[in-house]
Write an enzyme that holds these catalytic residues in place. Sequence first.
Site, short mmCIF file in Angstrom:
data_model
loop_
_atom_site.label_atom_id
_atom_site.label_comp_id
_atom_site.label_asym_id
_atom_site.label_seq_id
_atom_site.Cartn_x
_atom_site.Cartn_y
_atom_site.Cartn_z
N SER A 142 0.78 -1.24 0.00
CA SER A 142 0.00 0.00 0.00
C SER A 142 0.81 1.29 0.00
O SER A 142 0.24 2.37 -0.09
CB SER A 142 -0.95 0.02 1.20
N LYS A 148 -5.48 4.13 8.73
CA LYS A 148 -4.39 4.87 8.09
C LYS A 148 -4.65 6.37 8.12
O LYS A 148 -3.71 7.16 8.29
CB LYS A 148 -4.19 4.37 6.66
#
EC number: 3.4.21.53
Length: 348
Positions: free
Chosen positions: A244, A289
């Site tokens: 990611s 996140k």
Amino acid sequence: MSRRAATLTAASVIVLVLALIGSVMKVPYVALMPGPTSNTLGTNDKGQPLIRIDGRQVYPASGHLNFTTVTYRGGPGGRIDLLTALRGWIKGDTAIVPEETIFPQDESPKQVDEENTRQMQDSQQNAEAAALHELRIPVATRVVIDGIQKGRPADGVLKPGDEITAVNGTKITNVAQVTGTMDKHKVGDTVTLAYTRDGKQNTATLKTVATPNGDRPAVGIVISDEYKFPFKIDISVGDIGGPSAGLMFSLAIVDKLTPGPLTQGRFIAGTGTITPSGEVGPIGGIQQKMIAARRSGATIFLTPKDNCSDAKSARPDGLRLVRADTLHGAVQAINALTSGKGPVPACP
């Protein structure tokens, strides 16, 4: 003892017993929490540049382009207890997910870790290729064997790490050329593969067999494109896995290879996988996140378009979401932010 006192005592005992049971009862769930963030323009935990480029002009960069992570508790061999799971469901920054979401039943924890490591390595290579594609710097490719399928024609002949250089005398430089050449044959045909191993040229003549679905000829190799970059790029992130961070790696490389700081001193964080051509893909744990990014000081968060819906519903105060469909679009969006000119794509 009064009836009320007796009732309170009984209730207290029940709560205590339930708490004791909850503290020892292990459950097949994993707690996902905001993890550390790292500035791709800065240094790693060893004080070394997180991204180092040698053999090419590098320009000073400032501000932040942070990639974000998710940390977890639980998993096979270390399951969380029921109370921890209940607290996680209540807390706004923690997600409680079924164990198989992180640890598939057909994979061991070691295999999961190895896969995460491989995904990080692939994301770094893709990020480098995407950045150079964005800057129109030519990149050569080669075809490398990643794995051999047991019991298939290549088993015992070819090895992982071999570089395929030609098929039936036709030179190849990417996977698409290999599959295109193979598709011209029928199952049972013989093909000759030229390959390099330890610097030596070799050939292998193999009879093709059917793929598992039976519609294409194959010899039982798993191959991938490996890029040969015109200069050296090292990305050192330590013990962090997964794909990611690709978008943020690419942006940092672009920033370092172009004059003038891309962020103009702003604190930008983000997430997203990246393809060699610069397409940005969705990731997991978007809520955690974003929280990690805001806690570290970010005011702008680059968000893959397919994560926009979940991101909008959980956006922390003070964090602006900027949609990132491609690396090129992300660069344009940052330029628009810093210049105040042009549209800045937002999550719809």
